[in-house]
Design a protein around this motif. Structure first.
Motif, PDB file in Angstrom:
ATOM      1  N   ALA B 133       1.183  -1.249   0.448  1.00  0.00           N
ATOM      2  CA  ALA B 133       0.178  -0.065   0.263  1.00  0.00           C
ATOM      3  C   ALA B 133       0.920   1.541  -0.147  1.00  0.00           C
ATOM      4  CB  ALA B 133      -1.136   0.244   0.914  1.00  0.00           C
ATOM      5  N   ALA B 134       1.851   1.468   0.580  1.00  0.00           N
ATOM      6  CA  ALA B 134       2.650   2.333   1.275  1.00  0.00           C
ATOM      7  C   ALA B 134       3.523   2.922  -0.726  1.00  0.00           C
ATOM      8  CB  ALA B 134       3.883   2.277   1.920  1.00  0.00           C
ATOM      9  N   LEU B 135       3.359   1.688  -1.254  1.00  0.00           N
ATOM     10  CA  LEU B 135       4.000   2.344  -2.996  1.00  0.00           C
ATOM     11  C   LEU B 135       2.934   2.804  -3.870  1.00  0.00           C
ATOM     12  CD1 LEU B 135       6.340  -1.445  -3.092  1.00  0.00           C
ATOM     13  CD2 LEU B 135       6.868   0.785  -2.392  1.00  0.00           C
ATOM     14  N   ASN B 136       1.960   2.789  -2.962  1.00  0.00           N
ATOM     15  CA  ASN B 136       1.144   3.141  -3.489  1.00  0.00           C
ATOM     16  C   ASN B 136       1.884   4.797  -5.052  1.00  0.00           C
ATOM     17  OD1 ASN B 136      -1.655   4.721  -4.971  1.00  0.00           O
ATOM     18  ND2 ASN B 136      -2.759   4.002  -3.997  1.00  0.00           N
ATOM     19  N   GLY B 137       1.969   4.662  -5.677  1.00  0.00           N
ATOM     20  CA  GLY B 137       2.647   6.074  -6.767  1.00  0.00           C
ATOM     21  C   GLY B 137       3.820   6.968  -6.791  1.00  0.00           C
ATOM     22  N   LYS B 138       4.218   5.531  -6.717  1.00  0.00           N
ATOM     23  CA  LYS B 138       5.693   5.598  -6.478  1.00  0.00           C
ATOM     24  C   LYS B 138       5.719   4.350  -7.495  1.00  0.00           C
ATOM     25  CE  LYS B 138       5.763   7.772  -2.185  1.00  0.00           C
ATOM     26  NZ  LYS B 138       5.890   9.153  -3.306  1.00  0.00           N
TER      27      LYS B 138
END
Lengths: 222, 247
Positions: B133-138
Motif C-alpha cells: 500500500a505504501a508503494l501507491n504512486g511510487k
C-alpha cells in the motif's frame, strides 16, 4: 502461429509504436539542429573549434549507441552521486530522447558537411567574384543546393534513428520493442510477437523510404 | 516424500504419452545446456574471470555429476529463458526461478531447492516504503519476466519499471532514478552490501524456487528430481545452501 495473440496485443503494441514515433521525431529535430551546428563547427576556419567538431563526431560515431545509453543513464548519475552526493534524476524518456538526439547529431553533421562540400568550389568562387559576401554566398548559392542533396540521406538517417530507438527498451522506456518483450515474457511466444513488432516498424520505415526515393528522383532530374 | 512419488508418477505418464525416448540420449551426447541470467547473487553472478558462480551453478554441477553429463552454460536475459527452453535452445533453466501457476503451463519444474520471500528495497531515507500500500504512486523497478514483476503489477497505483537486470534496478534505486524495487530477500541482502544506501523496507509474499525443464523431457526431470533427493539426503544440498545462502 497464434494470430489471436498478435491481434489482442495490438492496442499495447500501437501505444508502444506511438512512443517510438514521438521519441524518434523529437530526437530527429534536435539531431538535425545540433548536427547542422556541428557540421559548421567542423568546417570552421578556427582550428581548435574544427578539432573539437571532429572529436565530437568521431567519438559519437565510433562508439556503440547502447554503450552511450548505459553510460548516460546508469553510469553518469552514479558517478555524479559519488562525487557530489547529489541525485541526478533523469526521466528515462527525456534522457533517452536526449542521447538519441546526441547520437544522431554526429551522423547528421557528416551528412550536412558532405552536402555543403558537394557543391562545386567554382560556384563559391564565381559568387564571390560577382560581389556576393561570403554569408550571402552560403545563404543564396550553396545552402539551397546542399539542402536538396541532403534530404534523401537525412530521411535515411531518420529511418536508422527510428530503429535505433529500440535500444531505449533497456532503460525502462516502454517503446515498441519493450512492449513486445513484455508480452513475450508472459506468453512465451517470441515468433508471433517479434513478427508483429517488425511489421509495425516496416509500417513506419517504408513510407520514409518511398518518400526518400521520390525526392531523389525528382531532384536528380532537375 | 509422497510428493516426489506423485511427481515421478506424473512424469511417467507425461513421458510415456509424449515421447518414448525423451531427452536424455541427446543430453548424454551433447551435454546439458543450462540457461541462466547471472545478475542475481548469490543464486548466480559472475566472478572476476566472468565465470558463472553461485548456488544454481554448484547445484547443477552436482546434479550433472550424478547424471554423468557435461554442462554448457548459456548466459541470457531472464525474460527469454522460458522461450529459449521451449524452442530447445537450452535443456534446463537454473536461474532462481520462482514456481508459478502461469509458468507451470509452459514448463515442468523440478523439486524446489529454496523457499524465500519477496521484499521491498529502497534508499535508507524511505523506511516508510514498508508495504504494498505504501508503494501507491511510487515507481517500482523489477526485472522483466520475473515473479517480482508480476507482484509489482498487482500493486495498486504503482508505476512499474521493467529492467533487463536486477543489478540495473539496484543502481537506479541507489541513484534515485526510481523509488523502490522488489526482489528476493537473499538477493536484496547482497545488494544492501554492494550499495550501503539501500535498505530492505518491507516484506511481501513468499516464493519457492526450482529449476525448469521442457515438457517433453520427462526422463530428464525424473533424473534431476532423483538427484535432488539424493543431494538432500547426503547433506550436499544443505552444505551448498549454507555456503551461498547462509541458511
Amino acid at each position: 502461429m497464434d494470430f489471436a495473440l498478435i491481434w489482442s496485443s495490438m492496442p499495447l503494441l500501437l501505444k508502444g509504436a506511438g512512443l517510438t514515433i514521438a521519441i524518434s521525431a523529437i530526437a530527429l529535430i534536435f539531431g538535425i539542429v545540433f548536427g547542422t551546428v556541428f557540421a559548421l563547427i567542423r568546417m570552421s576556419p578556427i582550428k581548435p573549434l574544427a578539432a573539437f567538431g571532429v572529436a565530437y563526431i568521431e567519438i559519437i560515431r565510433g562508439t556503440p549507441l547502447l554503450a552511450q545509453i548505459f553510460l548516460f543513464f546508469y553510469g553518469l548519475p552514479y558517478v555524479f552521486q559519488q562525487a557530489f552526493d547529489l541525485p541526478l534524476n533523469f526521466n528515462p524518456v527525456v534522457a533517452g530522447t536526449a542521447i538519441l538526439a546526441i547520437n544522431s547529431s554526429a551522423y547528421v553533421a557528416e551528412i550536412i558537411r558532405s552536402g555543403i562540400q558537394s557543391i562545386a568550389r567554382g560556384q563559391t568562387e564565381a559568387s564571390l567574384s560577382l560581389g556576393f559576401t561570403p554569408t550571402d554566398t552560403l545563404r543564396y548559392i550553396v545552402l539551397p543546393q546542399a539542402f536538396r542533396r541532403v534530404i534523401p540521406p537525412l530521411l535515411n538517417e531518420a529511418t536508422t534513428l527510428l530503429k535505433n530507438s529500440s535500444l531505449l527498451s533497456t532503460i525502462m522506456i516502454v517503446e515498441l520493442v519493450r512492449v513486445g518483450q513484455m508480452i513475450t515474457s508472459r506468453t512465451y511466444k517470441p515468433f508471433e510477437m517479434y513478427l508483429a513488432v517488425g511489421f509495425l516498424y516496416l509500417c513506419m520505415t517504408i513510407p520514409m523510404s518511398i518518400m526518400a526515393a521520390r525526392i531523389e528522383k525528382r531532384w536528380k532530374v532537375g | 516424500m509422497h510428493k516426489a512419488a506423485l511427481i515421478t508418477a506424473c512424469l511417467f505418464a507425461v513421458s510415456a504419452s509424449a515421447q518414448a525416448q525423451g531427452c536424455m540420449a541427446d543430453i548424454k551426447k551433447n551435454g546439458l545446456t543450462v540457461g541462466t541470467n547471472p545478475g542475481y547473487p548469490p543464486f548466480e553472478s559472475l566472478d572476476s574471470n566472468n565465470q558463472i558462480i553461485g548456488l544454481d551453478p554448484d547445484l547443477v554441477n552436482a546434479i550433472a555429476g550424478k547424471l554423468g553429463v557435461q554442462v554448457n552454460w548459456v548466459n541470457q536475459p531472464f525474460d527469454g529463458l522460458i522461450a529459449a527452453l521451449i524452442s530447445k535452445k537450452i535443456d534446463l533453466i537454473a536461474a532462481g526461478m520462482t514456481v508459478t501457476p502461469e509458468r507451470k503451463k509452459a514448463v515442468n519444474f523440478t523439486l524446489p531447492y529454496d523457499n524465500s520471500e519477496n521484499v521491498i528495497l529502497a534508499r535508507k531515507e524511505h523506511p516508510e516504503y514498508n508495504s504494498a500500500a505504501a508503494l501507491n504512486g511510487k515507481s517500482i523497478g523489477v526485472e522483466l519476466g520475473t515473479i517480482q514483476e508480476k507482484v509489482a503489477q498487482g500493486i495498486k497505483g504503482a508505476n512499474v519499471k521493467t529492467l533487463n537486470q536486477f543489478t540495473d534496478a539496484a543502481i537506479a534505486v541507489q541513484t534515485q532514478q526510481i523509488d523502490s524495487m522488489l526482489i528476493d530477500r537473499v538477493v536484496a541482502e547482497r545488494f544492501t552490501k554492494t550499495y550501503p544506501d539501500l535498505r530492505i523496507t518491507g516484506v511481501l509474499n513468499k516464493n519457492s524456487k526450482a529449476m525448469a525443464v521442457r515438457r517433453d523431457c520427462g526422463d530428464l526431470l525424473s533424473r534431476i528430481d532423483a538427484a535432488i533427493i539424493q543431494l538432500r539426503k547426503s547433506g550436499e544440498l544443505g552444505a551448498l545452501r549454507k555456503k551461498w545462502l547462509n541458511k
